[in-house]
Write a protein that holds these residues in place. Structure first.
Motif, PDB file in Angstrom:
ATOM      1  N   ILE A 196      -5.422  18.398  11.215  1.00  0.00           N
ATOM      2  CA  ILE A 196      -4.575  17.524  12.039  1.00  0.00           C
ATOM      3  C   ILE A 196      -4.810  16.060  11.671  1.00  0.00           C
ATOM      4  N   ILE A 197      -6.075  15.693  11.517  1.00  0.00           N
ATOM      5  CA  ILE A 197      -6.365  14.287  11.188  1.00  0.00           C
ATOM      6  C   ILE A 197      -5.767  13.907   9.829  1.00  0.00           C
ATOM      7  N   THR A 198      -5.974  14.783   8.840  1.00  0.00           N
ATOM      8  CA  THR A 198      -5.456  14.475   7.509  1.00  0.00           C
ATOM      9  C   THR A 198      -3.932  14.354   7.537  1.00  0.00           C
ATOM     10  N   LEU A 199      -3.286  15.327   8.189  1.00  0.00           N
ATOM     11  CA  LEU A 199      -1.827  15.296   8.254  1.00  0.00           C
ATOM     12  C   LEU A 199      -1.340  14.055   8.996  1.00  0.00           C
ATOM     13  N   THR A 200      -1.984  13.769  10.132  1.00  0.00           N
ATOM     14  CA  THR A 200      -1.600  12.596  10.918  1.00  0.00           C
ATOM     15  C   THR A 200      -1.705  11.330  10.072  1.00  0.00           C
ATOM     16  N   MET A 201      -2.823  11.226   9.387  1.00  0.00           N
ATOM     17  CA  MET A 201      -3.064  10.057   8.547  1.00  0.00           C
ATOM     18  C   MET A 201      -1.988   9.933   7.467  1.00  0.00           C
ATOM     19  N   LEU A 202      -1.744  11.031   6.759  1.00  0.00           N
ATOM     20  CA  LEU A 202      -0.798  10.977   5.644  1.00  0.00           C
ATOM     21  C   LEU A 202       0.627  10.706   6.128  1.00  0.00           C
ATOM     22  N   ILE A 203       1.021  11.386   7.198  1.00  0.00           N
ATOM     23  CA  ILE A 203       2.388  11.198   7.699  1.00  0.00           C
ATOM     24  C   ILE A 203       2.565   9.775   8.224  1.00  0.00           C
ATOM     25  N   ALA A 204       1.576   9.285   8.969  1.00  0.00           N
ATOM     26  CA  ALA A 204       1.678   7.923   9.505  1.00  0.00           C
ATOM     27  C   ALA A 204       1.736   6.908   8.371  1.00  0.00           C
ATOM     28  N   MET A 205       0.925   7.109   7.345  1.00  0.00           N
ATOM     29  CA  MET A 205       0.934   6.170   6.215  1.00  0.00           C
ATOM     30  C   MET A 205       2.285   6.222   5.506  1.00  0.00           C
ATOM     31  N   PHE A 206       2.779   7.435   5.297  1.00  0.00           N
ATOM     32  CA  PHE A 206       4.048   7.616   4.596  1.00  0.00           C
ATOM     33  C   PHE A 206       5.189   6.944   5.366  1.00  0.00           C
ATOM     34  N   LEU A 207       5.283   7.245   6.669  1.00  0.00           N
ATOM     35  CA  LEU A 207       6.404   6.703   7.446  1.00  0.00           C
ATOM     36  C   LEU A 207       6.279   5.198   7.621  1.00  0.00           C
ATOM     37  N   ASN A 208       5.044   4.726   7.834  1.00  0.00           N
ATOM     38  CA  ASN A 208       4.877   3.291   8.055  1.00  0.00           C
ATOM     39  C   ASN A 208       5.182   2.498   6.782  1.00  0.00           C
ATOM     40  N   SER A 259       1.561  -1.625   4.375  1.00  0.00           N
ATOM     41  CA  SER A 259       1.893  -1.007   5.658  1.00  0.00           C
ATOM     42  C   SER A 259       1.241   0.357   5.798  1.00  0.00           C
ATOM     43  N   ALA A 260       1.127   1.067   4.680  1.00  0.00           N
ATOM     44  CA  ALA A 260       0.456   2.374   4.728  1.00  0.00           C
ATOM     45  C   ALA A 260      -1.006   2.184   5.126  1.00  0.00           C
ATOM     46  N   LEU A 261      -1.654   1.168   4.555  1.00  0.00           N
ATOM     47  CA  LEU A 261      -3.044   0.894   4.927  1.00  0.00           C
ATOM     48  C   LEU A 261      -3.140   0.490   6.397  1.00  0.00           C
ATOM     49  N   ALA A 262      -2.152  -0.285   6.857  1.00  0.00           N
ATOM     50  CA  ALA A 262      -2.148  -0.683   8.266  1.00  0.00           C
ATOM     51  C   ALA A 262      -2.010   0.546   9.148  1.00  0.00           C
ATOM     52  N   ALA A 263      -1.193   1.513   8.729  1.00  0.00           N
ATOM     53  CA  ALA A 263      -1.042   2.743   9.506  1.00  0.00           C
ATOM     54  C   ALA A 263      -2.355   3.522   9.536  1.00  0.00           C
ATOM     55  N   ALA A 264      -3.028   3.566   8.381  1.00  0.00           N
ATOM     56  CA  ALA A 264      -4.327   4.238   8.342  1.00  0.00           C
ATOM     57  C   ALA A 264      -5.261   3.574   9.346  1.00  0.00           C
ATOM     58  N   ALA A 265      -5.260   2.228   9.348  1.00  0.00           N
ATOM     59  CA  ALA A 265      -6.088   1.499  10.308  1.00  0.00           C
ATOM     60  C   ALA A 265      -5.673   1.853  11.729  1.00  0.00           C
ATOM     61  N   GLY A 266      -4.357   1.969  11.947  1.00  0.00           N
ATOM     62  CA  GLY A 266      -3.849   2.291  13.282  1.00  0.00           C
ATOM     63  C   GLY A 266      -4.336   3.650  13.762  1.00  0.00           C
TER      64      GLY A 266
END
Lengths: 237, 307
Positions: free
Chosen positions: B73-85, B210-217
């Motif tokens: 879940i964490i990996t998917l969340t991270m990747l999807i958030a980075m991708f979309l952001n 923005s992807a890095l910002a999403a990772a931070a988020g």
């Protein structure tokens, strides 16, 4: 005809730089544009490579295609026109090799790129020696070599050269022009812009004389070399 | 000593957020000489995308009666958030900044502030004023390493932040896109003559930042699971400070400065009451900048050279 330019007009704000000039380049030709400082030589080259906007009514056709349909990066990658800008403008923060790799940015033919890099290093062995050095640390002559090598890799149908002799010692200048002669022999047409009119006319087959945004004389280079007007104004004889 | 090490770990975690956000500021500045003042809010949007993704994944797993391990879940969340952001960042560039590419820099800076306000209030309008609780993705485990307490969350945050920074550094150093970015930072105007499409590289820069910002988020949500529309403002400003302190345009410099900022804030609280944290921490930064006006890795005049 490789490139035909009709009624090319360009200006910087209210100052008109080109008043509607006409010229052409045939396949494999070496053509020069000579003229004094501020005559519009660099503007002409920058208009062709789409770095400078042109005014409505200007027409440029390259191998049957409307050049104005292409943005600057596509002029290089799709049409095959490379541009060695005035002052070389190398990326001083990148190494020599990185500058070279970057010039192949849009090319997909990896194998051919590798061959081209080999070719550049065989024309300019000095560049291979300095491969890992930052481009900003090169001498003037080496910088010009890199600028030409970079252009050679980026596109090969037509090469635009802006003052390649500038700031070079005579011997280095001859080196660079020898290399350009080789590149031309392999099929690249060259449009050369120079303040060093004698050098340019000796190197080219045809020439145009640009004066304050107008082409005032054109013809075979030998003819221009012997023309009294050209002699008086540009050859200092 | 233990106390010191404990705070070092805490500072490293706290600095991770600043570092990841600061890199985005720095990259955009390096190439466009533009401070993307919306970047803090892009971080906020990233955190929200992470929130919805994580919540969705947890719900999906519950509905389908699947047991998804938390690392999936964490990996998917991270990747999807980075991708979309990344697309959020590209949209901000396309809509906000590209039309003003040749406008005075002040106009572009104002645009950034406006986009930031639009993102904050847009969030408020769409989702309402209530805060969101980030779903607990990790069961906290605390390790006691000779008196220093480290949670698995902290390890995750620090490791992810450091590895993303390092990967980006390698990308900038060794790929042709990275070379194009460095070239643009040096001589923007001439880069198209190498056949490099400027707009593509600029979009890529915003996407990465923005992807890095999403990772931070997402990491922030894991550590401090309460999200609000204005959560990006303070983090954004502080990351901006880190970007300046690092030397504009320097990836490693910004990351290092982000971590330093984290340390300073944590260590100030070690000694002084926590109400004085930012007062003292930013007085120290002010002092550093007085003596190092170009930051750690910046150069006079051409900060652009450093990407």
């Amino acid at each position: 005809m490789l490139l035909s330019v009709e009624n090319l007009k360009s200006s910087y704000g209210k100052i008109k730089a080109l008043h509607g000039i006409n010229f052409h380049i045939d396949e494999g030709e070496v053509v020069c544009i000579i003229g004094a400082n501020g005559a519009g030589k660099s503007t002409t080259l920058m208009s062709i490579s789409r770095m400078q906007s042109v005014e409505p009514g200007s027409k440029m056709t390259f191998m049957g295609k409307n050049l104005l349909d292409y943005p600057a990066d596509k002029v290089v990658s799709k049409l095959g026109i490379s541009h060695v800008p005035e002052g070389r403008r190398l990326f001083g923060n990148l190494t020599v090799m990185e500058n070279i790799i970057l010039s192949a940015f849009a090319r997909k033919d990896k194998k051919a790129v590798r061959n081209d890099i080999e070719r550049v290093f065989s024309i300019f062995p000095r560049l291979e020696e300095r491969k890992t050095q930052k481009a900003g640390t090169l001498s003037g002559g080496e910088q010009q070599m890199l600028a030409v090598g970079r252009a050679f890799i980026s596109a090969r149908k037509l090469m635009l050269l802006d003052e390649p002799s500038m700031g070079l010692a005579p011997l280095l200048m001859l080196n660079v022009f020898d290399a350009l002669k080789q590149i031309n022999k392999e099929g690249t047409a060259i449009l050369l812009v120079e303040q060093n009119a004698r050098m340019a006319l000796q190197f080219s087959q045809r020439g145009y004389v640009l004066e304050t945004g107008n082409i005032i004389i054109e013809g075979k280079s030998e003819y221009l070399l012997n023309s009294p007007d050209v002699k008086k104004a540009y050859l200092g004889a | 000593m233990q106390y010191f090490l404990q705070n070092l770990v805490n500072g490293l975690q706290w600095g991770s957020f600043y570092a990841l956000v600061a890199i985005g500021y720095s990259m955009v500045y390096g190439i466009l000489m533009l401070f993307n003042f919306a970047h803090g809010d892009i971080f906020m949007v990233g955190a929200y995308i992470g929130f919805f993704t994580a919540t969705g994944l947890v719900a999906l797993a519950a509905v389908g009666n699947i047991i998804l391990p938390s690392w999936v879940i964490i990996t998917l969340t991270m990747l999807i958030a980075m991708f979309l952001n990344a697309f959020v960042g590209m949209a901000v560039e396309r809509i906000g900044y590209r039309p003003l590419r040749d406008a005075p820099r002040a106009s572009a800076a104002i645009t950034g502030l406006m986009i930031g306000i639009i993102l904050e209030t847009g969030n408020l309008a769409l989702l309402g004023a209530s805060r969101r609780a980030f779903p607990p993705l990790i069961k906290p485990v605390t390790y006691n390493i000779s008196g220093v307490f480290i949670t698995n969350q902290k390890i995750l945050i620090i490791v992810v932040a450091l590895s993303l920074t390092f990967m980006l550094h390698l990308f900038i150093r060794h790929t042709k896109w990275g070379m194009a970015m460095r070239a643009m930072a040096y001589d923007f105007v001439i880069t198209p003559l190498m056949g490099v499409p400027l707009n593509t590289i600029i979009a890529l820069t915003f996407a990465i930042g923005s992807a890095l910002a999403a990772a931070a988020g997402v990491l922030f949500g894991i550590a401090y699971p309460v999200l609000g529309p204005y959560m990006g403002i303070i983090i954004g400003w502080k990351a901006f400070v880190a970007a300046i302190l690092g030397g504009r345009g320097s990836i490693l410099g910004s990351a290092a400065a982000g971590f330093l900022l984290g340390f300073i804030e944590i260590f100030v609280v070690m000694i002084f009451p926590s109400t004085m944290r930012d007062f003292i921490a930013y007085s120290i930064i002010l002092l550093i900048l007085t003596f190092l006006p170009n930051g750690f890795f910046g150069e006079p005049y051409s900060a652009r050279l450093r990407l």
